[in-house]
Design an enzyme around this catalytic site. Sequence first.
Site, PDB file in Angstrom:
ATOM      1  N   PHE A   1       0.941   3.598   7.035  1.00 52.45           N
ATOM      2  CA  PHE A   1      -0.352   3.830   7.676  1.00 52.45           C
ATOM      3  C   PHE A   1      -1.453   3.544   6.653  1.00 52.45           C
ATOM      4  O   PHE A   1      -1.447   4.088   5.548  1.00 52.45           O
ATOM      5  CB  PHE A   1      -0.449   5.276   8.156  1.00 52.45           C
ATOM      6  CG  PHE A   1      -1.791   5.632   8.727  1.00 52.45           C
ATOM      7  CD1 PHE A   1      -2.147   5.229  10.003  1.00 52.45           C
ATOM      8  CD2 PHE A   1      -2.703   6.367   7.971  1.00 52.45           C
ATOM      9  CE1 PHE A   1      -3.397   5.569  10.526  1.00 52.45           C
ATOM     10  CE2 PHE A   1      -3.944   6.697   8.489  1.00 52.45           C
ATOM     11  CZ  PHE A   1      -4.292   6.296   9.775  1.00 52.45           C
TER      12      PHE A   1
ATOM     13  N   GLU B   1      -9.595   6.686  -4.529  1.00 55.06           N
ATOM     14  CA  GLU B   1      -9.923   6.690  -3.100  1.00 55.06           C
ATOM     15  C   GLU B   1      -9.327   7.906  -2.395  1.00 55.06           C
ATOM     16  O   GLU B   1     -10.001   8.573  -1.604  1.00 55.06           O
ATOM     17  CB  GLU B   1      -9.428   5.387  -2.465  1.00 55.06           C
ATOM     18  CG  GLU B   1     -10.232   4.171  -2.892  1.00 55.06           C
ATOM     19  CD  GLU B   1      -9.480   2.854  -2.754  1.00 55.06           C
ATOM     20  OE1 GLU B   1     -10.067   1.810  -3.098  1.00 55.06           O
ATOM     21  OE2 GLU B   1      -8.306   2.873  -2.315  1.00 55.06           O
ATOM     22  N   GLN B   2      -8.060   8.193  -2.670  1.00 47.91           N
ATOM     23  CA  GLN B   2      -7.429   9.332  -2.005  1.00 47.91           C
ATOM     24  C   GLN B   2      -8.047  10.652  -2.472  1.00 47.91           C
ATOM     25  O   GLN B   2      -8.250  11.569  -1.678  1.00 47.91           O
ATOM     26  CB  GLN B   2      -5.926   9.316  -2.237  1.00 47.91           C
ATOM     27  CG  GLN B   2      -5.232   8.123  -1.575  1.00 47.91           C
ATOM     28  CD  GLN B   2      -3.753   8.339  -1.338  1.00 47.91           C
ATOM     29  OE1 GLN B   2      -3.273   9.477  -1.293  1.00 47.91           O
ATOM     30  NE2 GLN B   2      -3.028   7.238  -1.153  1.00 47.91           N
TER      31      GLN B   2
ATOM     32  N   SER C   1      -6.404   3.384  -5.851  1.00 49.72           N
ATOM     33  CA  SER C   1      -5.864   4.233  -4.786  1.00 49.72           C
ATOM     34  C   SER C   1      -5.987   5.709  -5.141  1.00 49.72           C
ATOM     35  O   SER C   1      -6.291   6.548  -4.283  1.00 49.72           O
ATOM     36  CB  SER C   1      -4.400   3.875  -4.519  1.00 49.72           C
ATOM     37  OG  SER C   1      -4.289   2.608  -3.910  1.00 49.72           O
TER      38      SER C   1
ATOM     39  N   HIS D   1       0.837  -1.201   0.000  1.00 53.22           N
ATOM     40  CA  HIS D   1       0.000   0.000   0.000  1.00 53.22           C
ATOM     41  C   HIS D   1       0.869   1.246   0.000  1.00 53.22           C
ATOM     42  O   HIS D   1       1.918   1.291   0.654  1.00 53.22           O
ATOM     43  CB  HIS D   1      -0.927   0.004   1.216  1.00 53.22           C
ATOM     44  CG  HIS D   1      -2.155  -0.830   1.023  1.00 53.22           C
ATOM     45  ND1 HIS D   1      -3.384  -0.300   0.718  1.00 53.22           N
ATOM     46  CD2 HIS D   1      -2.324  -2.176   1.077  1.00 53.22           C
ATOM     47  CE1 HIS D   1      -4.263  -1.278   0.586  1.00 53.22           C
ATOM     48  NE2 HIS D   1      -3.645  -2.431   0.803  1.00 53.22           N
ATOM     49  N   PRO D   2       0.447   2.276  -0.710  1.00 57.19           N
ATOM     50  CA  PRO D   2       1.235   3.519  -0.755  1.00 57.19           C
ATOM     51  C   PRO D   2       1.007   4.370   0.488  1.00 57.19           C
ATOM     52  O   PRO D   2       0.017   4.199   1.205  1.00 57.19           O
ATOM     53  CB  PRO D   2       0.664   4.223  -1.992  1.00 57.19           C
ATOM     54  CG  PRO D   2      -0.777   3.789  -2.024  1.00 57.19           C
ATOM     55  CD  PRO D   2      -0.767   2.353  -1.552  1.00 57.19           C
TER      56      PRO D   2
ATOM     57  N   ALA E   1      -9.159   2.978   5.457  1.00 64.61           N
ATOM     58  CA  ALA E   1     -10.170   2.993   4.394  1.00 64.61           C
ATOM     59  C   ALA E   1     -10.700   4.414   4.283  1.00 64.61           C
ATOM     60  O   ALA E   1     -11.597   4.822   5.021  1.00 64.61           O
ATOM     61  CB  ALA E   1     -11.295   2.006   4.700  1.00 64.61           C
ATOM     62  N   VAL E   2     -10.139   5.171   3.359  1.00 63.89           N
ATOM     63  CA  VAL E   2     -10.427   6.599   3.319  1.00 63.89           C
ATOM     64  C   VAL E   2     -11.887   6.891   2.987  1.00 63.89           C
ATOM     65  O   VAL E   2     -12.392   7.966   3.304  1.00 63.89           O
ATOM     66  CB  VAL E   2      -9.492   7.322   2.324  1.00 63.89           C
ATOM     67  CG1 VAL E   2      -8.053   7.219   2.780  1.00 63.89           C
ATOM     68  CG2 VAL E   2      -9.656   6.759   0.915  1.00 63.89           C
TER      69      VAL E   2
END
Length: 471
Positions: A423, A391-392, A388, A371-372, A426-427
């Site tokens: 870290f 999501e971000q 990702s 994961h980034p 789940a955004v």
Amino acid sequence: MTRYARDMRGYGPKPPHAQWPNDAKVAVQFVLNYEEGGENCVLHGDAASEAFLSDIPGAAQWQGQRHWNMESIYEYGARAGFWRLHRLFTGKDIPVTIYGVASALARNPEQVAAMKAADWEIASHGLKWVEHKDMPEDEERASIAEAIRLHTEVVGERPRGWYTGRCSENTVRLVAEEGGFDYISDAYDDDLPYWREYGDQDQLIIPYTLEANDMRFATAPGWVTGQDFFTYLKDAFDVLYAEGREGSPKMMSIGLHCRLIGRPGKIAGLAQFLDYIQGFEGVWTPRRVEIAEHWAETHPHKRFERPSAMDKSRFVELYGGIFEHSAWIAERAHDLELGPAHDCAAGVHNALCRAFRTASDEERLGVLNAHPDLAGKLAAAGRLTAESTSEQAGAGLDMLTDEERVKFTQLNSDYVSKHGFPFIIAVRDHTKASIMAAFERRIGNDSAAEFAEACKQVERIAEFRLMDLLP
């Protein structure tokens, strides 16, 4: 591939709105099984007499002999019970569907004429009222074909619906493969019609009932009086009607037999129920074929690519990226016992999570490290996966102030230094502010607790991603 054939999911937690005609709250459908003259009997070439669904307690087959009492009970259904039911339903102007055993119909021409005059649907109940469970597949296929042929000859048109009752594990498939039926009713697994796929054939299933059924006058536990039957039917109707008023209309099937409910002491409860439902607005009392027509028009079948039917390469192609850069999870999940219950977001998610949860700590750590960083260097360089990135961006992490970016960078660095993995959160469950607050709170956890929390968050991210792809 290990695959489980039974469908435990059905429509899941959100069944479709039936959209019954005239906004009906419930569809109440009456079936009259016509079996008299098609039951086991040495006169019909059978090895023994009938023993099923009569008023003879503990009846057993008589091998090679006629059972005069059993035959007489069945004859009552044809001679008296049918006509009592015919008067009741035509008098109330409520149509019924006949499940007609083809050989019984052939032996009862006057009753068939009355069914047709009343515009009742005559569906097929097989060639004979006998067990199919031990029939070889070819024999059962031939029996189905002969039932259709004889039914068409006797009634004047082929049946559009099918119900065997005493079926085998092959029956529904064989009838579907025949290809000429609007619906099959050898199922008891839902309150709504649904579709099943047999090769290229999309087959409508309209479930039937063995509980709202007068057969329980002849089984234990069962009904004793007509009032018992009325009370049960009323309770079932009241629940279904209330559900319909709340926006989830269903179907209520009621099964009847001439030799059972056709008796005077039993039919009184049925007559009371007919009076009861006619006191409500929004009650549709169709023939079964009308339900089939409505469902085919309003809820036509839509095929989709089912995860449980995919080969491994296709399964991994579609779901290998659900857990970030960890296709091995999908590879292992495909080897589990998948079935129709896995043909949805929750089902694939459960399979993927099982593969993830049973992996070694080292393998799971590898998933975490795939994961980034949140709003980190990969995001700035545009090198995140499409999932990702979306999501971000959805949480506003692509629009940070300079101060926020500096703070995220420092938190990322401190978190990885302490715990040994990025870290993860789940955004989609959060805002930018709540993500920052969770970051500051969780960085102080011990690494074992944080490892467990990060794994939970990875599973949650996977759940969201699957909900974008599947029902």
